[in-house]
Design a protein around this motif. Structure first.
Motif, short mmCIF file in Angstrom:
data_model
loop_
_atom_site.label_atom_id
_atom_site.label_comp_id
_atom_site.label_asym_id
_atom_site.label_seq_id
_atom_site.Cartn_x
_atom_site.Cartn_y
_atom_site.Cartn_z
N PRO A 6 24.12 26.24 -3.65
CA PRO A 6 23.74 25.83 -5.01
C PRO A 6 23.27 24.39 -5.12
O PRO A 6 22.63 24.02 -6.12
CB PRO A 6 25.04 26.04 -5.80
N GLN A 7 23.53 23.55 -4.11
CA GLN A 7 23.08 22.16 -4.19
C GLN A 7 21.55 22.09 -4.24
O GLN A 7 20.85 22.94 -3.67
CB GLN A 7 23.56 21.36 -2.98
N ASP A 67 14.00 28.90 -13.79
CA ASP A 67 13.75 28.80 -15.22
C ASP A 67 12.43 28.08 -15.53
O ASP A 67 11.77 28.39 -16.51
CB ASP A 67 14.89 28.02 -15.91
N ASN A 106 20.96 21.60 -16.65
CA ASN A 106 21.38 23.00 -16.84
C ASN A 106 20.24 24.01 -16.66
O ASN A 106 20.42 25.20 -16.90
CB ASN A 106 22.03 23.22 -18.22
N LYS A 107 19.05 23.53 -16.25
CA LYS A 107 17.94 24.45 -15.94
C LYS A 107 17.78 24.55 -14.43
O LYS A 107 17.96 23.58 -13.69
CB LYS A 107 16.64 23.96 -16.59
N LYS A 108 17.42 25.73 -13.97
CA LYS A 108 17.14 25.96 -12.56
C LYS A 108 15.64 25.75 -12.35
O LYS A 108 14.83 26.57 -12.76
CB LYS A 108 17.55 27.38 -12.15
N ASN A 143 22.15 19.95 -10.69
CA ASN A 143 22.84 20.90 -11.55
C ASN A 143 23.76 21.86 -10.80
O ASN A 143 24.48 22.64 -11.43
CB ASN A 143 21.81 21.74 -12.34
N GLN A 144 23.71 21.79 -9.46
CA GLN A 144 24.50 22.71 -8.64
C GLN A 144 24.22 24.18 -9.02
O GLN A 144 25.12 25.01 -9.07
CB GLN A 144 26.00 22.41 -8.82
N ASN A 145 22.93 24.46 -9.30
CA ASN A 145 22.56 25.83 -9.71
C ASN A 145 21.43 26.41 -8.87
O ASN A 145 20.82 27.41 -9.25
CB ASN A 145 22.18 25.85 -11.19
N GLY A 146 21.11 25.78 -7.74
CA GLY A 146 20.08 26.32 -6.86
C GLY A 146 18.68 25.82 -7.14
O GLY A 146 17.70 26.47 -6.74
N SER A 147 18.52 24.66 -7.79
CA SER A 147 17.19 24.09 -8.00
C SER A 147 16.60 23.65 -6.66
O SER A 147 17.34 23.28 -5.74
CB SER A 147 17.25 22.90 -8.96
#
Length: 422
Positions: A126-127, A159, A210-212, A238-242
């Motif tokens: 996710p980093q 996103d 908060n956006k990927k 964001n630790q969401n896979g950007s």
């Protein structure tokens, strides 16, 4: 410069020196003609009809007419098709050298690297991850990045997306504006784009929180890693896979990185363990994608050199009506968005387009696009081209023939053209 290439660059091998003299004469004549015509029209505009001024204008016009007859007679004396220098043959020699003796990309290895990249983008940690894609033989890094960027799975997974052309002169203010225009809705872009530089960075960072996101920086030519410092200020973790992709031209860019085993990367390094190789970076996961078996300096340097000269010969091989339109592109900074309508008007104003026909100008543009000297940036709803840009490799290749023919000149042109031919 590799010794086996030098023989192809000896312009003194051109046997028909009279042609070069004639071209110089034509260039001089064009400049003198412009002066005479300007004088003629200034006199008409100012209604200065004295006998001495009329005599001067007539003398200038008679001189132009005599020079036209002289150039026409000299051209008629040249044997058709014989200029002592076969550009097509030389271009073919360069194409042969591009293939001969160089590492050729294996299809299975290519697919392996492609699968590794897609796994990282979609299923990786996710980093926030950054991947620098390097030039490789038989491998177009920009086309590879575009294929990834336009993949339906990639578009669905992220996103927001941005494709930004960096080009020769690094300017993060322009990069920032391009990212904002790509990821934000038009209604918000119109409000944000005129704000202060620092405020825009803060606004973009807040928007991406908060956006990927998936951002591609194409054609990064600098040897420093300043772009990473600038990106850290605007891209939140964001630790969401950007993800961020970069296509890199200069191998010296990697000199500030170490491999995971602690080994420092330098231009004489031979990168192994790839094609996707993890590097050390304080803030992000950082990878390079590289297909190659020799040192970075040799591998990327020779490929860039041969590609540039092959493109130069392609320019010289163009028919005259396309050649002058093509050389005119030196006036535009590489990667800058060019309005096609404005380009048509500029070509018409310079006298490059027969009968001032916009349809003819559009046909010329399409021919140059087909030959790779211009890339499409935007299209209208009906499919016609609205905006275009000059790729870096084409811009660099155009500078030398433009300088040699006296078509275009600016201070430091010779140094710039060679310094950027990496």
């Amino acid at each position: 410069m590799p010794s086996r290439y030098r023989q192809l660059l000896h312009l003194e091998n051109v046997k028909r020196t009279d042609i070069w003299e004639l071209l110089k004469d034509i260039n001089y004549f064009v400049r003198e003609s412009e002066k005479a015509i300007d004088t003629f029209f200034i006199n008409i505009t100012q209604q200065q009809n004295s006998e001495s001024e009329s005599t001067t204008c007539i003398a200038l016009l008679v001189g132009i007419h005599s020079k036209i007859i002289d150039i026409r007679n000299r051209l008629q004396q040249l044997p058709p098709g014989d200029n002592g220098f076969d550009f097509k043959e030389r271009r073919n020699e360069f194409t042969h050298l591009l293939i001969e003796g160089q590492f050729q990309l294996d299809k299975s290895e290519f697919e392996s690297g492609r699968e590794e990249l897609f796994d990282l983008l979609i299923e990786g940690q996710p980093q926030l991850s950054v991947v620098a894609i390097l030039d490789s033989s038989g491998f177009d890094k920009t086309a590879f990045a575009a294929d990834t960027y336009n993949n339906n799975h990639v578009k669905f997974y992220f996103d927001c997306h941005a494709w930004v052309r960096v080009s020769i002169a690094y300017n993060f203010r322009m990069i920032l504006d391009d990212i904002i225009k790509s990821v934000m809705p038009p209604s918000r872009v119109s409000v944000v784009i005129g704000e202060d530089y620092q405020l825009k960075k803060s606004i973009l960072r807040d928007y991406l929180t908060n956006k990927k996101y998936f951002i591609v920086l194409d054609d990064y030519c600098e040897e420093s890693d300043d772009v990473l410092d600038d990106l850290e200020e605007v891209l939140p973790e964001n630790q969401n896979g950007s993800r961020v992709l970069m296509t890199v031209t200069d191998p010296d860019f990697l000199s500030s990185f170490d491999l995971e085993n602690g080994q420092t990367i330098h231009p004489d390094s031979v990168l192994v363990g790839g094609p996707l190789i993890r590097l050390k970076h304080e803030a992000w996961q950082f990878f390079i994608l590289h297909y190659g078996k020799t040192t970075l300096r040799i591998y990327m340097g020779e490929k860039a050199f041969l590609t540039a000269w092959s493109t130069i010969y392609s320019v010289l091989e163009l028919p005259v009506h396309l050649k002058i339109c093509c050389l005119y592109l030196c006036l535009f900074h590489p990667g800058i968005e060019i309005s096609t309508r404005q380009l048509y008007w500029l070509w018409v104003a310079e006298g490059f387009i027969p009968h001032n026909s916009e349809e003819t100008a559009e046909h010329y543009l399409n021919e140059l696009i087909d030959r790779g000297f211009i890339q499409v940036k935007k299209r209208r709803a009906g499919g016609t081209i609205k905006a275009c840009y000059v790729p870096t490799f084409a811009y660099v290749a155009l500078l030398l023939p433009a300088a040699l023919t006296g078509f275009f000149w600016s201070p430091g042109l010779e140094e710039e053209s060679m310094a950027n031919a990496k």
